[in-house]
Write an enzyme that holds these catalytic residues in place. Structure first.
Site, short mmCIF file in Angstrom:
data_model
loop_
_atom_site.label_atom_id
_atom_site.label_comp_id
_atom_site.label_asym_id
_atom_site.label_seq_id
_atom_site.Cartn_x
_atom_site.Cartn_y
_atom_site.Cartn_z
N GLY A 103 52.10 25.60 71.62
CA GLY A 103 51.44 25.98 70.38
C GLY A 103 49.97 25.63 70.45
N THR A 104 49.11 26.67 70.57
CA THR A 104 47.68 26.46 70.69
C THR A 104 46.97 27.62 70.04
OG1 THR A 104 48.24 25.65 72.91
CG2 THR A 104 45.93 25.76 72.36
N THR A 105 45.81 27.38 69.48
CA THR A 105 45.03 28.48 68.94
C THR A 105 43.59 28.33 69.38
OG1 THR A 105 44.70 29.86 66.98
CG2 THR A 105 44.37 27.49 66.70
#
Length: 520
Positions: free
Chosen positions: A340-342
């Site tokens: 989970g990365t943005t």
């Protein structure tokens, strides 16, 4: 009409809109980046949280870029294993499944709050209370769940359902006890309250005050690793970027101890003599050469023990010309070697550029009361703990694949990029750079081209290349999985460009619901 101009590519319309709103009000790219950080916690709660960490590649005007490392830190001590709240869940991606570990014992020391305050002091010009307003309004008024956010919430639903507090961040207003569906309105007023009190009282509220005490008390009572000493000792690190010449371009990326930037640089250094631009885009010669470079980079990573928890050093010496020449020779001879990365990318008309990558892992399931902050599960991420769980070195910055980057071209254009996607981060960034530099593509073309990624001995490739090209790739990769279309598995390389003539362009990667907003 506003006299300010800027462009942002990010993972959600609300995230990008917050940055544009702050730039319109007189902020610079860094004010916009912090506004987007807060908004991403509201609009992209699976991917971003103040309970995690990240990196910022910042360039003020024509100054030398500077990397802000506010990623997570391992605790100062390892509690007995039998005392930890630490357990597995299975995330279902549809075409693949992946196990993650969550619980109080999965959280490392977060750096996002400390990082945003230091970035604000160094680079911003607007008061933090004004910067947070778009995010606070979105949290209180509500955000319509879009298709991508619902998709990733569904993937990590075991985490969301792991506690009432985690569910509350995603809960349907129409069907209590269930995750909100697409187009439902999600409100998180507690998150807005948390932003407000942080803006008033400062980072000490978390690292030395009541907010942090709630976290460490819960860790002591419920099987976590963090103590007040961990929070009090946390420091943001400022680092000179790792730099690399690639053809006529100059790359600035995340330096050691993180591993993503050095591996991107190594892969590009292998590929530079190949002059990929002479080949057909997505043809056999193009993709086979990129695939072989990925394989050799993976072999280097294993041989040098360059991993997140192993103590292996991501040493710039791997870019030594003699070592590179040996690997280039192996590439020429076609030798094989046994989340989970943005991302937020921003440029303004004053020459400021910001590439910020944020991660909360998938979230631990624990939410700090009264402020809507879910803690990270970085100690439960297999990609960050390849040597096994509970073997991390104490009191050390966790190495990361996150690689916020900046590229200056020979013609004077400035490109800001990065990606989410765990191990896929480096392959996503590397392929976008090749598309831009070797093939001269526009930003949108470069971001939206089909991608490939080598995970272990399995080559993953998005649909797009011709059938005969896929058959050629099978000669190099016995295990090959052809995906039916674009997928968040291959990252989210939100990218913007400021041309030498001042023109702005960009693209939000469609694989992760990306959007691009421009203020002209």
């Amino acid at each position: 009409m506003s006299k300010h101009r800027g462009i942002v590519a990010a993972g959600h319309e609300v995230t990008a809109g917050a940055a544009i709103e702050v730039i319109r009000a007189g902020g610079n790219a860094f004010d916009g980046a912090l506004a987007a950080l807060f908004a991403s916690c509201v609009a992209e709660p699976v991917l971003a949280s103040l309970g995690g960490g990240g990196f910022l590649m910042a360039r003020s005007g024509d100054a030398t870029p500077l990397l802000y490392d506010f990623f997570v830190q391992t605790p100062k001590q390892r509690p007995p294993l039998d005392s930890l709240d630490f357990y597995p869940i299975m995330a279902d991606f549809g075409t693949a499944q992946q196990e993650f570990h969550i619980g109080m014992g999965s959280s490392a020391t977060p750096g996002a709050i400390k990082g945003l305050f230091e970035i604000h002091r160094d680079l911003c010009r607007m008061p933090l209370r004004e910067i947070i307003q778009p995010a606070c309004e979105a949290a209180r008024n509500g955000i319509r769940v879009n298709a991508f956010q619902h998709y990733i919430s569904d993937i990590v639903s075991p985490i969301i359902y792991s506690s009432p507090q985690a569910l509350a961040l995603h809960e349907s207003p129409l069907r209590p006890g269930e995750i909100a569906q697409e187009n439902e309105l999600l409100r998180n007023p507690e998150m807005a309250d948390g932003f407000d009190i942080l803006a008033r009282e400062g980072e000490a509220l978390f690292y030395r005050g009541e907010m942090g005490r709630m976290l460490t008390d819960a860790c002591r009572e419920r099987g976590g690793c963090l103590t007040p000493a961990d929070l009090e000792a946390y420091r943001v690190e400022r680092r000179a970027p790792l730099t690399l010449h690639y053809h006529d371009a100059h790359l600035y990326t995340n330096p050691p101890p993180s591993v993503g930037g050095i591996l991107i640089a190594f892969t590009l250094a292998l590929l530079e003599p190949e002059k990929l631009g002479k080949n057909t885009v997505n043809g056999g010669q193009h993709l086979r050469r990129v695939g072989r470079a990925m394989k050799l980079t993976q072999a280097l990573r294993r041989s040098r023990d360059i991993d997140s928890d192993s103590g292996g050093v991501a040493d710039p010496a791997i870019l030594d010309p003699q070592l590179l020449e040996r690997y280039r020779q192996a590439m020429a001879e076609h030798h094989s070697f046994s989340r989970g990365t943005t991302q937020i990318s921003i440029a303004d008309d004053e020459g400021n550029t910001a590439s910020m990558t944020l991660s909360n892992g998938e979230g631990s399931g624990y939410v700090i009361p009264g402020c809507g902050i879910m803690m990270n599960n970085m100690l439960g991420e297999e990609d960050l703990n390849p040597g096994g769980f509970h073997r991390w070195p104490v009191d050390r910055r966790i190495a990361s694949m996150m690689s916020p980057s900046l590229l200056t071209t020979g013609s004077g254009d400035i490109i800001v990029l990065g990606s989410g996607g765990s191990n896929r981060i480096r392959s996503a960034i590397m392929q976008v750079l090749i598309n831009l530099v070797d093939f001269g593509m526009s930003i949108e073309q470069a971001v939206e081209q089909p991608r490939m990624h080598l995970e272990g001995d399995l080559m993953n490739i998005e649909s797009g290349p011709a059938d005969n090209v896929v058959r050629e790739l099978r000669e190099d990769f016995e295990k090959l999985h052809l995906w039916p279309g674009k997928n968040l598995f291959f990252g989210g390389a939100h990218t913007v460009k400021r041309g030498v003539d001042g023109t702005l362009s960009g693209c939000g990667d469609s694989r992760r619901g990306g959007v691009c907003r421009q203020l002209s």
